[in-house]
Scaffold this motif. Structure first.
Motif, mmCIF file in Angstrom:
data_model
loop_
_atom_site.group_PDB
_atom_site.id
_atom_site.type_symbol
_atom_site.label_atom_id
_atom_site.label_comp_id
_atom_site.label_asym_id
_atom_site.label_seq_id
_atom_site.Cartn_x
_atom_site.Cartn_y
_atom_site.Cartn_z
ATOM 1 N N THR A 1 0.972 -1.403 0.028
ATOM 2 C CA THR A 1 0.067 0.262 -0.075
ATOM 3 C C THR A 1 0.738 1.179 0.123
ATOM 4 N N PRO A 2 0.177 2.386 -0.441
ATOM 5 C CA PRO A 2 1.072 3.556 -0.341
ATOM 6 C C PRO A 2 1.535 3.987 1.035
ATOM 7 N N GLU A 3 0.713 3.688 2.120
ATOM 8 C CA GLU A 3 1.369 3.962 3.252
ATOM 9 C C GLU A 3 2.432 2.886 3.846
ATOM 10 N N GLN A 4 2.390 1.812 3.174
ATOM 11 C CA GLN A 4 3.492 0.831 3.773
ATOM 12 C C GLN A 4 4.842 1.471 3.002
ATOM 13 N N HIS A 5 4.700 1.779 1.772
ATOM 14 C CA HIS A 5 5.688 2.331 0.912
ATOM 15 C C HIS A 5 6.439 3.572 1.556
ATOM 16 N N ALA A 6 5.612 4.581 1.965
ATOM 17 C CA ALA A 6 6.116 5.591 2.919
ATOM 18 C C ALA A 6 6.694 5.279 3.976
ATOM 19 N N ALA A 7 6.043 4.447 4.987
ATOM 20 C CA ALA A 7 6.822 3.901 6.281
ATOM 21 C C ALA A 7 8.181 3.245 5.880
ATOM 22 N N ALA A 8 8.044 2.381 4.907
ATOM 23 C CA ALA A 8 9.358 1.670 4.790
ATOM 24 C C ALA A 8 10.402 2.637 4.251
ATOM 25 N N GLN A 9 10.152 3.498 3.475
ATOM 26 C CA GLN A 9 11.152 4.522 2.983
ATOM 27 C C GLN A 9 11.736 5.156 4.122
ATOM 28 N N LEU A 10 10.936 5.408 5.184
ATOM 29 C CA LEU A 10 11.475 6.116 6.473
ATOM 30 C C LEU A 10 12.350 5.137 7.297
ATOM 31 N N VAL A 11 11.666 3.984 7.411
ATOM 32 C CA VAL A 11 12.488 2.766 7.950
ATOM 33 C C VAL A 11 13.786 2.682 7.293
ATOM 34 N N SER A 12 13.945 2.454 6.120
ATOM 35 C CA SER A 12 15.048 2.525 5.433
ATOM 36 C C SER A 12 16.149 3.658 5.774
ATOM 37 N N ALA A 13 15.743 4.774 5.689
ATOM 38 C CA ALA A 13 16.335 5.773 6.055
ATOM 39 C C ALA A 13 17.052 6.166 7.353
ATOM 40 N N LEU A 14 16.008 5.642 8.400
ATOM 41 C CA LEU A 14 16.574 5.573 9.874
ATOM 42 C C LEU A 14 17.687 4.315 9.907
ATOM 43 N N ALA A 15 17.101 3.210 9.323
ATOM 44 C CA ALA A 15 18.343 2.270 9.473
ATOM 45 C C ALA A 15 19.592 2.750 8.813
ATOM 46 N N ALA A 16 19.654 3.442 7.860
ATOM 47 C CA ALA A 16 20.877 3.893 7.199
ATOM 48 C C ALA A 16 21.751 4.714 8.023
ATOM 49 N N ARG A 17 20.894 5.809 8.738
ATOM 50 C CA ARG A 17 21.519 6.678 9.466
ATOM 51 C C ARG A 17 21.939 6.221 10.805
ATOM 52 N N LYS A 18 21.593 5.157 11.455
ATOM 53 C CA LYS A 18 21.908 4.703 12.599
ATOM 54 C C LYS A 18 22.858 3.375 12.416
ATOM 55 N N GLY A 19 23.051 2.908 11.342
ATOM 56 C CA GLY A 19 24.069 1.855 10.961
ATOM 57 C C GLY A 19 23.306 0.594 11.482
ATOM 58 N N VAL A 20 21.864 0.413 11.264
ATOM 59 C CA VAL A 20 21.198 -1.053 11.813
ATOM 60 C C VAL A 20 20.238 -1.268 10.365
ATOM 61 N N THR A 21 19.939 -2.636 10.585
ATOM 62 C CA THR A 21 19.091 -3.098 9.605
ATOM 63 C C THR A 21 17.538 -2.645 9.745
ATOM 64 N N PRO A 22 16.755 -2.523 8.580
ATOM 65 C CA PRO A 22 15.499 -2.174 8.640
ATOM 66 C C PRO A 22 14.616 -2.842 9.663
ATOM 67 N N GLU A 23 14.946 -4.377 9.722
ATOM 68 C CA GLU A 23 14.144 -5.087 10.881
ATOM 69 C C GLU A 23 14.427 -4.533 12.241
ATOM 70 N N THR A 24 15.473 -4.009 12.444
ATOM 71 C CA THR A 24 15.822 -3.500 13.736
ATOM 72 C C THR A 24 15.078 -2.212 14.150
ATOM 73 N N VAL A 25 14.830 -1.389 13.301
ATOM 74 C CA VAL A 25 14.008 -0.106 13.469
ATOM 75 C C VAL A 25 12.714 -0.443 13.402
ATOM 76 N N VAL A 26 12.160 -1.428 12.717
ATOM 77 C CA VAL A 26 10.595 -1.863 12.992
ATOM 78 C C VAL A 26 10.531 -2.557 14.443
ATOM 79 N N LEU A 27 11.424 -3.295 14.897
ATOM 80 C CA LEU A 27 11.287 -3.560 16.135
ATOM 81 C C LEU A 27 11.604 -2.680 17.408
ATOM 82 N N TRP A 28 12.525 -1.743 16.999
ATOM 83 C CA TRP A 28 12.763 -0.574 18.081
ATOM 84 C C TRP A 28 11.531 0.132 18.241
#
Length: 326
Positions: A247-274
């Motif tokens: 969905t568009p909402e999932q795409h938008a949230a996934a992009q933010l998850v990916s950006a935060l993961a890259a910024r913090k040096g972790v995986t997207p899975e970690t951000v979702v669990l955090w």
């Protein structure tokens, strides 16, 4: 099967769960009648070893997973690994009976059924005690006194150390807790960045959206006030924010998850669990993947120190809901 009450301390933090739990529903092969074999045992050994390697020591089962094969294959792993049982917290659930022939699937929390299911789980798991037993789903026909009597008997026999529930609201938990001499330690609910009714219930109150939210308001507060650890099943949302967006909402949230993961040096899975762990209710996510690589991707979350700011947490929430907060 009886044994004296054993009160040894188990790893994984408090009895309600560690920072992460490993969900064993994927172990044991198919959901059909086919028996498990060496390949399924090896896959289970690999998953368990990887979970331990990243710091997970709490393993979550249910008697119905793979029609009992998940517990049985885990019992094989325990039998092959000297000393493993003493290193882990073993949790299982009972209360659901799967469809069988002309009989539909039902919920069954009658006292004798609870005792029978626990004895069967103990045999499959090849252990003499279950650390935490959860009641899997509410049974509308259950007599709370009968349920409490069964749990009390299991505890006095030393077959179960601690108890909890799954998929229950505050009133249901309070009714059972009032009849028990031992505290309930966990409530396992579906909670994720995708499944947010538990969170939305507290903010859509007094808005038009309140009627559509079916989550029993006050459950999180009740659990927090009574020391009941919230465990989140479906925590990774089936990868909807880490590669399987629909969905568009999932795409938008996934992009933010990916950006935060890259910024913090972790995986997207970690951000979702955090995002779950950042909530003050002390939510312990359950991860159920059998892929060792994906289990490794959750390593930082196993440390239980979510690195999300107040603003980052809210940004993820708003992106996933697709609308501004009320």
């Amino acid at each position: 099967m009886t044994t004296s009450t054993n009160t040894r301390t188990t790893p994984g933090g408090d009895a309600g769960g560690g920072a992460l739990l490993y969900g064993c529903m994927g172990l044991g092969g198919t959901w059909g009648p086919e028996p498990y074999g060496p390949a399924e045992i090896e896959a289970a050994e690999a998953a368990v070893a990887t979970a331990l390697d990243v710091g997970i020591t709490v393993f979550d089962h249910a008697d119905i997973y793979r029609h009992g094969k998940s517990e049985a294959v885990f019992g094989e792993v325990l039998a092959r690994s000297a000393g493993l049982r003493e290193r882990i917290v073993l949790q299982t659930k009972c209360g659901i009976r799967l469809a069988d022939g002309d009989h539909p699937g039902i919920y069954d929390l009658r006292g004798p059924s609870i005792v029978q299911r626990v004895e069967e789980s103990l045999k499959r798991l090849r252990t003499d005690v279950i650390d935490v037993l959860l009641l899997h789903r509410p049974d509308p026909l259950a007599d709370p006194d009968d349920v409490a009597g069964a749990l009390t008997s299991l505890h006095r026999q030393g077959l179960v150390r601690r108890f909890g529930v799954s998929n229950m609201g505050a009133a249901q938990i309070a009714s059972l807790a009032a009849r028990l001499d031992v505290p309930l330690v966990a409530n396992q609910l579906e909670m994720s960045l995708e499944q947010r009714d538990w969170l939305e219930a507290g903010v859509v109150l007094n808005t038009g959206a309140a009627a559509a939210n079916g989550f029993p308001y006050g459950t999180l507060e009740y659990c927090r006030d009574n020391g009941i650890r919230l465990q989140a099943w479906g925590a990774l949302a089936q990868g909807r924010f880490t590669g399987r967006q629909n969905t568009p909402e999932q795409h938008a949230a996934a992009q933010l998850v990916s950006a935060l993961a890259a910024r913090k040096g972790v995986t997207p899975e970690t951000v979702v669990l955090w995002w779950l762990q950042r909530h003050p209710a002390r939510i312990a996510p359950v991860i159920g993947t059998t892929d060792p690589e994906r289990i490794h991707a959750c390593r930082p979350a196993a440390e239980g120190r979510p690195d999300l700011t107040h603003e980052e947490w809210y940004a993820l929430w708003v992106a996933a809901r697709g609308n501004p907060l009320p």
